[in-house]
Motif scaffolding. Sequence first.
Motif, PDB file in Angstrom:
ATOM      1  N   PHE A 138       0.792  -1.229   0.000  1.00 10.69           N
ATOM      2  CA  PHE A 138       0.000   0.000   0.000  1.00 10.69           C
ATOM      3  C   PHE A 138       0.827   1.282   0.000  1.00 10.69           C
ATOM      4  O   PHE A 138       0.271   2.368  -0.115  1.00 10.69           O
ATOM      5  N   GLY A 139       2.129   1.173   0.168  1.00  7.69           N
ATOM      6  CA  GLY A 139       2.993   2.343   0.174  1.00  7.69           C
ATOM      7  C   GLY A 139       3.327   2.806   1.586  1.00  7.69           C
ATOM      8  O   GLY A 139       2.470   2.783   2.476  1.00  7.69           O
ATOM      9  N   SER A 140       4.564   3.230   1.760  1.00  8.51           N
ATOM     10  CA  SER A 140       5.058   3.629   3.077  1.00  8.51           C
ATOM     11  C   SER A 140       4.270   4.785   3.668  1.00  8.51           C
ATOM     12  O   SER A 140       3.921   4.782   4.852  1.00  8.51           O
ATOM     13  N   SER A 141       3.998   5.792   2.859  1.00  9.47           N
ATOM     14  CA  SER A 141       3.337   6.995   3.358  1.00  9.47           C
ATOM     15  C   SER A 141       1.963   6.676   3.940  1.00  9.47           C
ATOM     16  O   SER A 141       1.629   7.115   5.044  1.00  9.47           O
ATOM     17  N   LEU A 142       1.184   5.917   3.216  1.00 14.33           N
ATOM     18  CA  LEU A 142      -0.160   5.575   3.664  1.00 14.33           C
ATOM     19  C   LEU A 142      -0.113   4.768   4.974  1.00 14.33           C
ATOM     20  O   LEU A 142      -0.832   5.071   5.933  1.00 14.33           O
ATOM     21  N   VAL A 143       0.747   3.769   5.021  1.00  8.77           N
ATOM     22  CA  VAL A 143       0.824   2.890   6.195  1.00  8.77           C
ATOM     23  C   VAL A 143       1.300   3.664   7.424  1.00  8.77           C
ATOM     24  O   VAL A 143       0.694   3.573   8.499  1.00  8.77           O
ATOM     25  N   VAL A 144       2.345   4.466   7.274  1.00  6.55           N
ATOM     26  CA  VAL A 144       2.867   5.232   8.412  1.00  6.55           C
ATOM     27  C   VAL A 144       1.828   6.240   8.887  1.00  6.55           C
ATOM     28  O   VAL A 144       1.616   6.397  10.096  1.00  6.55           O
ATOM     29  N   ASN A 145       1.156   6.916   7.963  1.00 10.93           N
ATOM     30  CA  ASN A 145       0.111   7.880   8.355  1.00 10.93           C
ATOM     31  C   ASN A 145      -1.007   7.200   9.142  1.00 10.93           C
ATOM     32  O   ASN A 145      -1.468   7.730  10.151  1.00 10.93           O
ATOM     33  N   HIS A 146      -1.440   6.035   8.675  1.00 11.72           N
ATOM     34  CA  HIS A 146      -2.501   5.321   9.390  1.00 11.72           C
ATOM     35  C   HIS A 146      -2.037   4.855  10.772  1.00 11.72           C
ATOM     36  O   HIS A 146      -2.814   4.886  11.729  1.00 11.72           O
ATOM     37  N   MET A 147      -0.798   4.431  10.868  1.00 11.55           N
ATOM     38  CA  MET A 147      -0.265   4.005  12.173  1.00 11.55           C
ATOM     39  C   MET A 147      -0.227   5.182  13.141  1.00 11.55           C
ATOM     40  O   MET A 147      -0.592   5.056  14.307  1.00 11.55           O
ATOM     41  N   LEU A 148       0.184   6.330  12.657  1.00  9.40           N
ATOM     42  CA  LEU A 148       0.224   7.513  13.515  1.00  9.40           C
ATOM     43  C   LEU A 148      -1.180   7.962  13.900  1.00  9.40           C
ATOM     44  O   LEU A 148      -1.425   8.349  15.043  1.00  9.40           O
ATOM     45  N   ASP A 149      -2.115   7.882  12.950  1.00  8.08           N
ATOM     46  CA  ASP A 149      -3.507   8.241  13.253  1.00  8.08           C
ATOM     47  C   ASP A 149      -4.120   7.306  14.296  1.00  8.08           C
ATOM     48  O   ASP A 149      -5.008   7.705  15.054  1.00  8.08           O
TER      49      ASP A 149
END
Length: 138
Positions: A103-114
Amino acid sequence: MKIHTFKTNESGLNRFFGPLEAKIMNILWDGPEMAIKDVQHALEREKLVNFNTVMTVMNRLLDKGLLSKRMVGRTSLYKPVQSRDEFLECQSKELTHELMEEFGSSLVVNHMLDALEEVDPMLIEKLQQKILDLRKDK
């Protein structure tokens, strides 16, 4: 070692294992190396379980690389290859890498932070330090 199935509709170790596998792993993680009969007795505190069933599941866990076995006389003793914490660390890292690839690093990291509703200030500090360390390495 990679667990090939991750069940999102389950919780705890049942995300990685079948119910009996999870119970056996927990018994072995909580105690010393054990013979199949010892594991069977521990399981029977909850519910009767056939020796051959326990033997089959433990040998499958051995074949998957999750358990090691050594012989003492005619008795096989089993123990986990990794501690519970090492196993969870390895599996969560593998899962994170797979999500990032798919799914891409940006999407996964953003969701983890959210997903961090109540953030421990120490966690924020650790994350900031990790980001600084990553920037230094590049």
